[in-house]
Design a protein around this motif. Structure first.
Motif, mmCIF file in Angstrom:
data_model
loop_
_atom_site.group_PDB
_atom_site.id
_atom_site.type_symbol
_atom_site.label_atom_id
_atom_site.label_comp_id
_atom_site.label_asym_id
_atom_site.label_seq_id
_atom_site.Cartn_x
_atom_site.Cartn_y
_atom_site.Cartn_z
ATOM 1 N N HIS A 122 0.870 -1.188 0.000
ATOM 2 C CA HIS A 122 0.000 0.000 0.000
ATOM 3 C C HIS A 122 0.898 1.226 0.000
ATOM 4 O O HIS A 122 1.579 1.516 0.998
ATOM 5 C CB HIS A 122 -0.909 0.003 1.226
ATOM 6 C CG HIS A 122 -1.738 1.238 1.350
ATOM 7 N ND1 HIS A 122 -2.685 1.604 0.422
ATOM 8 C CD2 HIS A 122 -1.731 2.223 2.280
ATOM 9 C CE1 HIS A 122 -3.238 2.739 0.783
ATOM 10 N NE2 HIS A 122 -2.677 3.145 1.907
ATOM 11 N N GLU A 123 0.924 1.908 -1.146
ATOM 12 C CA GLU A 123 1.783 3.073 -1.317
ATOM 13 C C GLU A 123 3.214 2.682 -0.966
ATOM 14 O O GLU A 123 3.769 1.791 -1.600
ATOM 15 C CB GLU A 123 1.241 4.261 -0.525
ATOM 16 C CG GLU A 123 -0.136 4.687 -1.028
ATOM 17 C CD GLU A 123 -0.824 5.739 -0.181
ATOM 18 O OE1 GLU A 123 -0.332 6.084 0.902
ATOM 19 O OE2 GLU A 123 -1.886 6.230 -0.647
ATOM 20 N N GLN A 124 3.819 3.268 0.053
ATOM 21 C CA GLN A 124 5.208 2.925 0.382
ATOM 22 C C GLN A 124 5.308 1.943 1.553
ATOM 23 O O GLN A 124 6.375 1.792 2.141
ATOM 24 C CB GLN A 124 6.003 4.199 0.676
ATOM 25 C CG GLN A 124 5.642 4.891 1.978
ATOM 26 C CD GLN A 124 6.306 6.235 2.114
ATOM 27 O OE1 GLN A 124 5.845 7.221 1.550
ATOM 28 N NE2 GLN A 124 7.394 6.289 2.857
#
Length: 186
Positions: A122-124
């Protein structure tokens, strides 16, 4: 100065939490991860062999199923609950059996930990949904920090994920899965 001394450590902000409530609560949180990431996650089976690390930190050889290469990982992080900075370095290993023998002979082993991990991105942040052999169900967030990001920025991201997954403060872990397994066994 050697190249190794000049290479910066990789950094992430990490949270580990136990999942009380067994397989039903684990499945509920897996569903949250699926909705958050829009994926079904990736199943990864791991067997980590931990070795003595005379200068502190943790040293492990991580066996992964083919075609993924095994990895030698060294990491250092404080044993505190909640978001914490983890500094680590890792390298792929082509001959893990030979390396394990060398490390057993030179450093000595502490033990072995096996787990089935469901990985979501999830994202970074790497979201790990873990079933640890002889220990139970857990989840972990690794907020992979960019070089310019501060610990505090990573902590904000980790705290938001704790709210989304409804992680109770009492469920936060201070040490590693391996530490918890040793406490259970001894």
């Amino acid at each position: 100065m050697s190249d190794a001394a000049a290479a910066p450590d990789q950094r992430n902000v990490e949270i580990k939490a136990s999942i009380p409530g067994g397989v039903e609560e684990f499945a509920r949180r897996v569903e949250i991860a699926k909705q958050l990431t829009g994926t079904n996650g990736e199943i990864i089976k791991q067997r980590d062999v931990f070795f003595n690390s005379p200068r502190g930190g943790r040293l492990k050889l991580r066996y992964l199923e083919a075609p993924a290469p095994s990895q030698l990982v060294y990491y250092d992080r404080p044993d505190v609950a909640g978001p914490k900075l983890s500094k680590y370095n890792k390298i792929d290993v082509a001959e893990p059996g030979v390396l394990e023998k060398i490390l057993r002979q030179s450093n000595g082993t502490l033990g072995v930990l096996a787990k089935r991990r469901l990985l979501f991105i999830h994202e970074q942040t790497r979201i790990h949904m873990d079933e640890v052999t002889d220990l139970g169900f857990f989840m972990e967030f690794e907020v992979c920090l960019r070089p310019e990001q501060t610990l505090e920025e990573g902590q904000v991201i980790a705290d938001k994920l704790c709210q989304i997954f409804k992680i109770a403060e009492a469920d936060l872990m201070t040490g590693s899965y391996f530490d918890a397994l040793n406490v259970k066994i001894n």
